[in-house]
Design an enzyme around this catalytic site. Structure first.
Site, PDB file in Angstrom:
ATOM      1  N   ARG A  43       0.980  -1.394   0.099  1.00  0.00           N
ATOM      2  CA  ARG A  43       0.099  -0.007   0.051  1.00  0.00           C
ATOM      3  C   ARG A  43       1.000   1.298   0.185  1.00  0.00           C
ATOM      4  O   ARG A  43       1.337   1.700   0.932  1.00  0.00           O
ATOM      5  CB  ARG A  43      -0.897   0.047   1.255  1.00  0.00           C
ATOM      6  N   SER A 114     -12.974  -3.275   1.169  1.00  0.00           N
ATOM      7  CA  SER A 114     -13.173  -2.683   2.452  1.00  0.00           C
ATOM      8  C   SER A 114     -14.782  -2.648   2.948  1.00  0.00           C
ATOM      9  O   SER A 114     -15.493  -2.238   2.117  1.00  0.00           O
ATOM     10  CB  SER A 114     -12.657  -1.066   2.444  1.00  0.00           C
ATOM     11  N   LYS A 143      -4.266   6.233   8.454  1.00  0.00           N
ATOM     12  CA  LYS A 143      -5.056   6.499   7.195  1.00  0.00           C
ATOM     13  C   LYS A 143      -5.671   7.987   7.279  1.00  0.00           C
ATOM     14  O   LYS A 143      -6.369   8.185   8.378  1.00  0.00           O
ATOM     15  CB  LYS A 143      -6.028   5.497   6.904  1.00  0.00           C
TER      16      LYS A 143
HETATM   17  N1  TZP Z   1      -8.277   1.289   6.510  1.00  0.00           N
HETATM   18  C1  TZP Z   1      -9.031   1.550   7.598  1.00  0.00           C
HETATM   19  S1  TZP Z   1      -7.901   1.991   9.049  1.00  0.00           S
HETATM   20  C2  TZP Z   1      -6.451   1.815   7.953  1.00  0.00           C
HETATM   21  C3  TZP Z   1      -6.812   1.419   6.732  1.00  0.00           C
HETATM   22  C4  TZP Z   1      -5.938   1.324   5.596  1.00  0.00           C
HETATM   23  C5  TZP Z   1      -5.209   1.983   8.664  1.00  0.00           C
HETATM   24  C6  TZP Z   1      -4.606   0.760   9.474  1.00  0.00           C
HETATM   25  O1  TZP Z   1      -3.495   1.126  10.125  1.00  0.00           O
HETATM   26  P1  TZP Z   1      -2.991   0.866  11.473  1.00  0.00           P
HETATM   27  O2  TZP Z   1      -1.601   1.648  11.635  1.00  0.00           O
HETATM   28  O3  TZP Z   1      -3.041  -0.501  11.737  1.00  0.00           O
HETATM   29  O4  TZP Z   1      -4.014   1.536  12.399  1.00  0.00           O
END
Ligand code: TZP
Ligand code: MG
Length: 214
Positions: A43, A114, A143
């Site tokens: 990503r 998602s 995010k």
């Molecule tokens: N989609 C929803 S939360 C997220 C994504 C890509 C980020 C998750 O990252 P982390 O650091 O594990 O909270």
């Protein structure tokens, strides 16, 4: 890969790109896999993210690391790149290319979608997604446009409504709360910062893995 195989591979799902790493990403990935990561999603997003040829070159390296370690390699959002790299699949969000058109391009490769709500989960499952990424479960800093965290109840709700395809929770998951995501009905947890942001990615992954297998 069969459905049950995928369910197992989703157990400790690591997501990362260069903006999430302080060490070289391929090194972080090697270490994370040594700690027990079972699937990887490339990503490449956010501040300083690589684009074009540079994004592709890093993707090639990370795919190779996955391949030699026998774990699936998925690409976030970028269907063209996934095809170019011959990735094992993609992960798409609600704002990305529609599932039907992604399926047309990817054939029987893995497609994850998602879902923030029961309705989104239902649509993705009915549309032929191979797994769901449900969240944010807990608050996240990884995010920029993340919606409000909803806790694990949304996973329970999806299961109670008869949706049986594999689910990974996402958002703010780390040691101490990972098990609760599985207990709510998920097959695995997907994490960025609790592994990529750790000083020792191998130890961080191993700690999570232990919590998931307890
Ligand atoms: N989609 C929803 S939360 C997220 C994504 C890509 C980020 C998750 O990252 P982390 O650091 O594990 O909270
Ligand atoms: Mg997306």
């Amino acid at each position: 890969m069969t459905g049950e195989h995928l369910r197992d591979a989703l157990k400790l799902y690591f997501i990362m790109g260069s903006p999430n790493c302080t060490l070289p990403p391929e090194q972080v990935l090697e270490n994370a896999i040594r700690g027990g990561v079972t699937l990887f999603q490339y990503r490449e997003k956010g501040k300083g993210a690589r684009k074009g040829e540079e994004k592709k070159v890093l993707g090639e390296k990370l795919k190779w690391v996955c391949q030699k370690n026998g774990i699936p390699f998925l690409v976030n959002d970028d269907i063209a790149l996934a095809l170019e790299l011959d990735a094992d699949g993609v992960h798409v969000g609600q704002e990305d290319e529609p599932l039907a058109s992604v399926r047309e391009k990817l054939g029987d490769k893995i497609i994850g979608v998602s879902a923030y709500t029961l309705e989104e989960a239902r649509q993705a499952a009915n549309g032929g997604a191979n797994y769901l990424g449900v969240g944010p479960i807990f608050p996240t800093k990884s995010k920029e446009d993340a919606k409000a965290a909803k806790g694990t109840t949304v996973i329970r709700e999806i299961r109670q409504n008869g949706i049986r395809i594999p689910i990974v929770g996402i958002g703010g998951i780390g040691p101490g709360n990972a098990k609760s995501v599985i207990e709510a009905g998920a097959d695995g947890v997907s994490v960025i910062s609790s592994i990529a942001g750790a000083e020792d990615a191998e130890a961080a992954a191993a700690l999570l893995k232990r919590e998931l297998t307890l």
